[in-house]
Scaffold this motif. Structure first.
Motif, PDB file in Angstrom:
ATOM      1  N   HIS A 164       0.811  -1.210  -0.073  1.00  0.00           N
ATOM      2  CA  HIS A 164      -0.128  -0.076  -0.109  1.00  0.00           C
ATOM      3  C   HIS A 164       0.921   1.100   0.099  1.00  0.00           C
ATOM      4  O   HIS A 164       0.624   2.024  -0.794  1.00  0.00           O
ATOM      5  CB  HIS A 164      -0.972  -0.162   1.289  1.00  0.00           C
ATOM      6  N   GLU A 165       1.887   1.068   0.935  1.00  0.00           N
ATOM      7  CA  GLU A 165       2.813   2.369   0.814  1.00  0.00           C
ATOM      8  C   GLU A 165       3.658   2.619  -0.538  1.00  0.00           C
ATOM      9  O   GLU A 165       3.681   3.781  -0.915  1.00  0.00           O
ATOM     10  CB  GLU A 165       3.722   2.258   2.104  1.00  0.00           C
ATOM     11  N   HIS A 173      -5.395   7.902  -1.906  1.00  0.00           N
ATOM     12  CA  HIS A 173      -6.296   6.919  -1.595  1.00  0.00           C
ATOM     13  C   HIS A 173      -7.529   6.556  -2.478  1.00  0.00           C
ATOM     14  O   HIS A 173      -7.977   7.656  -3.301  1.00  0.00           O
ATOM     15  CB  HIS A 173      -6.867   7.221  -0.084  1.00  0.00           C
ATOM     16  N   HIS A 225       1.747   4.780  -2.768  1.00  0.00           N
ATOM     17  CA  HIS A 225       1.864   6.162  -2.326  1.00  0.00           C
ATOM     18  C   HIS A 225       3.273   6.727  -3.046  1.00  0.00           C
ATOM     19  O   HIS A 225       3.429   7.696  -3.446  1.00  0.00           O
ATOM     20  CB  HIS A 225       1.878   6.484  -0.878  1.00  0.00           C
TER      21      HIS A 225
HETATM   22 ZN   LIG Z   1      -2.350   5.072   2.655  1.00  0.00          ZN
END
Ligand SMILES: [Zn+2]
Lengths: 248, 199
Positions: free
Chosen positions: A158-159, A168, A162
């Motif tokens: 998930h990171e 998101h 980013h």
């Molecule tokens: Zn996040």
């Protein structure tokens, strides 16, 4: 009339959308491709073998998108940049993944709740500096050794989203959904793929199937992208008028 | 795998009954195929329980196919297909239009079963909405963005498929479209099941 205006202003600020988002409206992704990510294990609370494996799995997940051209790889060279140096923007190697023993105070966040965070200076017009900080604050509930390997895989994957420029998503099936609660496996959804593809669109016509051109799409490329379908359509229309003589 | 396999086997089983009516194809033709497009085949069948809806949504597929007779029962078949409806993001704010171009060589296995293979090109056009969104950040709220600029991707593909002919006009098409055939890591399979009508 005034009241009406306020309502409109209010609505435009609180509009909720689904789907993938980016960290900035004019964001340009990392220029290096493949994107080599360096690690600093100094403040890590779990073994580097385990961490390496999870990071490699997370890279493989994002690297599997056939429509995106970015390729992540783990650098064999370790970084000596400390979290302090990184946050002071004096790191010479970037992007980075590093453990932070002062995670909570560095990021003004709750180290009992947040296992990892991505730090990118704003405004993010072109991604050229960024890191994933892993919670290495011993004794805190969200410190990375408190997570199962599967959970840490979801968190790091998930990171990475980013770090690649994605924000998101409102789609709960997406890896980029804000909450990883209930997710026990990192899986890229169509929504994640679409976001990644948007930032790093693959164009096999301009760079060739084995091309390693820069990530940024030049204006020429996008002009070709608009032009080509019409050429193909024209060819298709012409073909309807052609009669091939039997060859065999 | 079972769903597609079952459709395929069902197709094979009923063809002998239709076989008698099928004449060998020997003329240029136009065909319109309409069916279902299944993206990320591998993930669709391997995704763990609870993640099935992560894979790309099923959508309709409409394809215009031109057959050029090369001699005997061999054909060169260029085709142009589109996904209908186009893919929209979770709330419909971002749209993705997918167009598939193919140039296939087709040959008879039996009179009623034709195999096709050839290179193709998949064009995806991303049209996001250009908005600012306030979203939950876990512990807080942050602003995120959907850009306004449209972006295209072009990916080379390879198609392998079968056409089961029920009559001179109607057929069932089973196609697998492989994205990034050369890369083990990025290779992705999409499936198309469609009914074809020779126009
Ligand atoms: Zn996040």
């Amino acid at each position: 009339m005034t009241a009406m205006r306020w309502v409109i202003v209010l609505m435009s600020w609180t509009v909720w959308l689904g789907g993938w988002t980016l960290l900035d409206s004019s964001l340009k992704g990392w220029e290096q491709n493949p994107l080599s990510v360096r690690m600093n294990y100094t403040e890590c609370t779990i073994s580097r073998t385990v961490l390496d494996r999870i990071i490699d799995d997370s890279f493989a997940l994002w690297n599997a998108a056939p429509t995106a051209k970015i390729k992540l790889e783990r650098s064999s060279e370790e970084s000596t940049t400390t979290p302090d140096q990184f946050l002071a923007r004096s790191a010479t190697d970037s992007p980075l993944i590093l453990c932070d023993a002062s995670f909570g105070s560095h990021l003004s966040t709750d180290p009992d709740q947040v296992p990892a965070a991505t730090w990118i200076p704003t405004p993010v017009t072109t991604l050229d500096y960024g890191a994933i900080l892993l919670n290495g604050q011993a004794g805190r509930a969200a410190e990375i050794s408190q997570l199962s390997e599967a959970e840490l895989f979801v968190v790091i994957a998930h990171e990475l989203g980013h770090l690649l420029g994605l924000g998101h998503s409102q789609d709960s099936a997406a890896l980029m959904y804000y909450s990883i609660n209930g997710k026990t496996k990192a899986v890229l959804s169509q929504d994640d793929l679409d976001g990644l593809t948007y930032v790093y669109p693959r164009n096999e016509l301009s760079s060739g199937p084995f091309g390693c051109a820069a990530v940024h799409t030049s204006d020429n490329d996008s002009r070709l992208s608009w032009f080509l379908p019409w050429v193909l359509l024209l060819v298709a229309v012409l073909m309807t008028r052609i009669k091939l003589r039997p060859l065999l | 795998m079972s769903a597609i396999l079952r459709i395929f086997l069902a197709g094979l089983l009923i063809t002998p009954f239709a076989q008698a009516k099928v004449q060998p194809r020997t003329k240029n033709f136009f065909a319109l195929d309409a069916g279902i497009y299944l993206p990320s085949l591998e993930q669709r069948f391997s995704a763990p329980t609870g993640y099935k809806n992560s894979t790309g949504p099923l959508s309709g597929f409409l394809r215009l196919r031109r057959g050029f007779h090369l001699g005997k029962q061999y054909f060169l078949e260029p085709s142009l297909g589109v996904l209908l409806p186009w893919r929209t993001s979770y709330d419909g704010s971002s749209k993705t239009f997918t167009t598939q171009f193919d140039l296939d060589l087709t040959l008879p296995v039996f009179v009623f079963l034709r195999a096709r293979t050839g290179p193709g090109l998949q064009w995806q056009l991303f049209v996001p909405s250009g908005e600012t969104v306030r979203l939950n950040n876990g512990t807080d709220y942050s602003y995120f963005f959907t850009p306004a600029k449209a972006v295209s991707t072009w990916v080379l593909t390879w198609l392998v498929g079968f056409e089961v002919r029920f009559s001179s006009s109607f057929s069932l098409n089973l196609d697998a479209i492989v994205l990034d055939l050369a890369s083990r890591q990025r290779r992705n399979y999409e499936g198309v099941v469609s009914v074809g009508v020779v126009l």
